[in-house]
Enzyme design. Sequence first.
Site, PDB file in Angstrom:
ATOM      1  N   HIS A 309      -0.196 -36.472  38.944  1.00  0.00           N
ATOM      2  CA  HIS A 309      -1.009 -37.584  39.287  1.00  0.00           C
ATOM      3  C   HIS A 309      -1.464 -37.987  40.589  1.00  0.00           C
ATOM      4  O   HIS A 309      -1.080 -38.109  41.527  1.00  0.00           O
ATOM      5  CB  HIS A 309       0.493 -38.704  38.507  1.00  0.00           C
ATOM      6  N   ASP A 366       1.645 -37.948  30.228  1.00  0.00           N
ATOM      7  CA  ASP A 366       1.332 -36.261  28.865  1.00  0.00           C
ATOM      8  C   ASP A 366       1.996 -35.425  29.168  1.00  0.00           C
ATOM      9  O   ASP A 366       1.996 -34.460  28.084  1.00  0.00           O
ATOM     10  CB  ASP A 366       0.003 -36.350  29.299  1.00  0.00           C
TER      11      ASP A 366
HETATM   12  C1  SDX Z   1      -3.294 -40.036  32.542  1.00  0.00           C
HETATM   13  O1  SDX Z   1      -4.980 -42.957  36.415  1.00  0.00           O
HETATM   14  C2  SDX Z   1      -4.249 -42.958  35.637  1.00  0.00           C
HETATM   15  O2  SDX Z   1      -2.896 -44.020  35.467  1.00  0.00           O
HETATM   16  C3  SDX Z   1      -3.930 -42.067  34.575  1.00  0.00           C
HETATM   17  C4  SDX Z   1      -2.946 -42.121  33.338  1.00  0.00           C
HETATM   18  C5  SDX Z   1      -2.915 -43.634  32.531  1.00  0.00           C
HETATM   19  O3  SDX Z   1      -2.072 -44.216  32.316  1.00  0.00           O
HETATM   20  O4  SDX Z   1      -4.138 -44.234  32.525  1.00  0.00           O
HETATM   21  O5  SDX Z   1      -1.293 -41.850  33.766  1.00  0.00           O
HETATM   22  C6  SDX Z   1      -2.896 -41.184  32.492  1.00  0.00           C
HETATM   23  O6  SDX Z   1      -4.350 -39.428  32.775  1.00  0.00           O
HETATM   24  C7  SDX Z   1      -2.252 -38.509  33.508  1.00  0.00           C
HETATM   25  C8  SDX Z   1      -2.984 -37.631  34.144  1.00  0.00           C
HETATM   26  C9  SDX Z   1      -2.997 -36.743  33.056  1.00  0.00           C
HETATM   27  N1  SDX Z   1      -3.778 -35.104  33.782  1.00  0.00           N
HETATM   28  C10 SDX Z   1      -3.222 -33.785  33.856  1.00  0.00           C
HETATM   29  O7  SDX Z   1      -2.083 -33.901  33.751  1.00  0.00           O
HETATM   30  C11 SDX Z   1      -4.409 -32.933  34.249  1.00  0.00           C
HETATM   31  C12 SDX Z   1      -3.929 -31.893  34.883  1.00  0.00           C
HETATM   32  N2  SDX Z   1      -3.324 -33.293  36.570  1.00  0.00           N
HETATM   33  C13 SDX Z   1      -4.487 -32.535  37.445  1.00  0.00           C
HETATM   34  O8  SDX Z   1      -5.405 -32.481  37.120  1.00  0.00           O
HETATM   35  C14 SDX Z   1      -3.753 -34.235  38.072  1.00  0.00           C
HETATM   36  O9  SDX Z   1      -3.071 -33.727  38.824  1.00  0.00           O
HETATM   37  C15 SDX Z   1      -4.983 -35.425  38.609  1.00  0.00           C
HETATM   38  C16 SDX Z   1      -6.245 -35.297  38.196  1.00  0.00           C
HETATM   39  C17 SDX Z   1      -3.495 -35.987  37.368  1.00  0.00           C
HETATM   40  C18 SDX Z   1      -4.772 -36.037  39.425  1.00  0.00           C
HETATM   41  O10 SDX Z   1      -5.814 -35.298  40.589  1.00  0.00           O
HETATM   42  P1  SDX Z   1      -6.284 -36.016  41.627  1.00  0.00           P
HETATM   43  O11 SDX Z   1      -5.340 -37.037  42.417  1.00  0.00           O
HETATM   44  O12 SDX Z   1      -7.504 -35.887  42.047  1.00  0.00           O
HETATM   45  O13 SDX Z   1      -5.684 -34.939  42.630  1.00  0.00           O
HETATM   46  P2  SDX Z   1      -5.937 -33.272  43.446  1.00  0.00           P
HETATM   47  O14 SDX Z   1      -6.757 -32.632  42.010  1.00  0.00           O
HETATM   48  O15 SDX Z   1      -6.393 -34.266  43.955  1.00  0.00           O
HETATM   49  O16 SDX Z   1      -4.199 -32.854  43.788  1.00  0.00           O
HETATM   50  C19 SDX Z   1      -4.290 -32.728  44.501  1.00  0.00           C
HETATM   51  C20 SDX Z   1      -3.521 -30.845  45.175  1.00  0.00           C
HETATM   52  C21 SDX Z   1      -4.579 -30.524  44.670  1.00  0.00           C
HETATM   53  O17 SDX Z   1      -3.556 -28.723  45.854  1.00  0.00           O
HETATM   54  P3  SDX Z   1      -4.656 -28.972  47.517  1.00  0.00           P
HETATM   55  O18 SDX Z   1      -5.910 -29.284  47.429  1.00  0.00           O
HETATM   56  O19 SDX Z   1      -4.367 -30.045  47.889  1.00  0.00           O
HETATM   57  O20 SDX Z   1      -4.205 -27.303  48.248  1.00  0.00           O
HETATM   58  O21 SDX Z   1      -2.677 -30.956  43.863  1.00  0.00           O
HETATM   59  C22 SDX Z   1      -3.105 -29.809  43.144  1.00  0.00           C
HETATM   60  C23 SDX Z   1      -4.544 -29.630  43.716  1.00  0.00           C
HETATM   61  O22 SDX Z   1      -5.061 -28.601  42.972  1.00  0.00           O
HETATM   62  N3  SDX Z   1      -2.809 -30.288  41.532  1.00  0.00           N
HETATM   63  C24 SDX Z   1      -2.073 -29.454  40.927  1.00  0.00           C
HETATM   64  C25 SDX Z   1      -2.386 -30.184  39.344  1.00  0.00           C
HETATM   65  N4  SDX Z   1      -2.872 -30.986  39.847  1.00  0.00           N
HETATM   66  C26 SDX Z   1      -2.905 -31.875  41.638  1.00  0.00           C
HETATM   67  N5  SDX Z   1      -1.545 -28.416  40.975  1.00  0.00           N
HETATM   68  C27 SDX Z   1      -1.712 -27.315  39.445  1.00  0.00           C
HETATM   69  N6  SDX Z   1      -1.671 -29.017  38.411  1.00  0.00           N
HETATM   70  C28 SDX Z   1      -1.891 -29.681  38.805  1.00  0.00           C
HETATM   71  N7  SDX Z   1      -1.472 -30.198  37.304  1.00  0.00           N
END
Ligand code: SDX
Length: 426
Positions: A309, A366
Amino acid sequence: MCKNKKVRVTIDSRDFDFPVIEGSEKEKGIDISSLRSETGYVTLDVGYANTGSTQSSITFLDGEKGVLRYRGYPIEQLAEKATFLEVAWLLFYGEMPTDSEIESFSQKVALGGDLHKDISNLFGGFAQDSHPMAIFSAGTMALSGYHPDFLKNGLSKEDKDRLFVCVMGQMATLAANIFRFKYGKAPINPDKSKSYEQNFLHMMFSEDDKEYRSSKSVLEALRVLLILHADHEQNCSTSAVRLIGSSLSNCFASLSGGIAALWGVLHGGANQKMIEMLEMIQNDGCGYKKYIEKAKDKKDPFRLMGFGHRVYRKLDPRANVIRAKCDALLEQLGKKDPLLDIAKELERTALEDEYFIERKLYPNVDFYSGIMYRAMGIPVEMFTVLFSLGRIPGWLAHWKEMVESSSFRISRPRQIYTGHTERNLF
Ligand code: SDX
């Protein structure tokens, strides 16, 4: 405002002072509204991870502590005690409704649920396998044609009150009708004698010759899920609603844009993707550990859906509530879902894995919600429509707060240009 507190920034050996704003929960922000005019510089913050777009009194969340409150009330208490329409009222007006307020509001929403007879013609223009979120976004935009008068009088209080009732009633019926269209069933008219949750399930699942009778446990599950999805401060789709509304576009257009943003798999679309991921793991037969490794592999685009998140650095408090309700719902329905077992194993393993611990990645809203929607008989393609239905009062509350704000202005971010400098065509 933090009484006279300022921060000093030195740019090109000149000192500039900018005011500090402190919120009611002691969050601090630097007010840089005069940055460019004073220094010629803009800020750059791709994805807005460090940038506040507004001040707001609707929802507070603390990502470090896993706290979520609507108008000061903890989400856990609202999920335990309130109805969804009470929470919708709280978000829109700022206080819990009195008994007479909620009675009159519930009646008006029920009476406002009948769609114009022509709106279902819209569905015929969509390919049968169009995603329900595409139809929901377009259908919401279409509502602006059937309810044209909300912007005419410059948004009086009466206009906003009527708009709130209209949107809550119309979009529940629209959402249910989309399900009926997708599955080749005739739409079911709203039943004004039913509660919001009962009526929605009735419009989804009743047949001409057999009325759907919602069990107490399914009704309770829907109530909790709608409340937990109702608002989440400046998330992607709410920011889209605000951005579109800031041009004084039609409120239905703002909501249509919010649905479009929520559809994305990185946002609300993750609830559908999460179940599809669990089904893939189940069918693969290689076990879930392979997918933990794929999620950690930078070269692999696979992400653990429902995990991570932008704000929470510990378990999403909504996931906590949903996980508990999942077990209860399946038990009450006498159902078992092998996907729940896989989800729990994924969570347990990931939370013991350095990659997830280091990055503070936890289950979000989710991760378990899809298991509940499945148990309720909601098809997976409708999961994000259900998320949208819950989020509507939050989007409306933010839209109202924005148009009423004394600092209202059109949103128009800046950029840093990196393209060609001037060159001649001839
Ligand atoms: C919602 O914002 C809100 O409030 C949203 C929400 C709401 O109520 O409106 O809460 C609802 O959208 C919840 C999120 C649902 N999405 C997912 O579950 C999709 C999977 N999650 C990721 O794609 C990600 O965690 C996000 C999109 C939710 C957040 O993305 P960020 O903040 O841009 O984080 P990032 O991609 O920069 O991640 C930081 C690190 C990265 O690794 P490094 O580059 O530091 O090595 O964490 C890793 C990412 O690769 N990472 C994950 C991951 N999520 C982050 N690695 C594997 N699986 C994941 N799910």
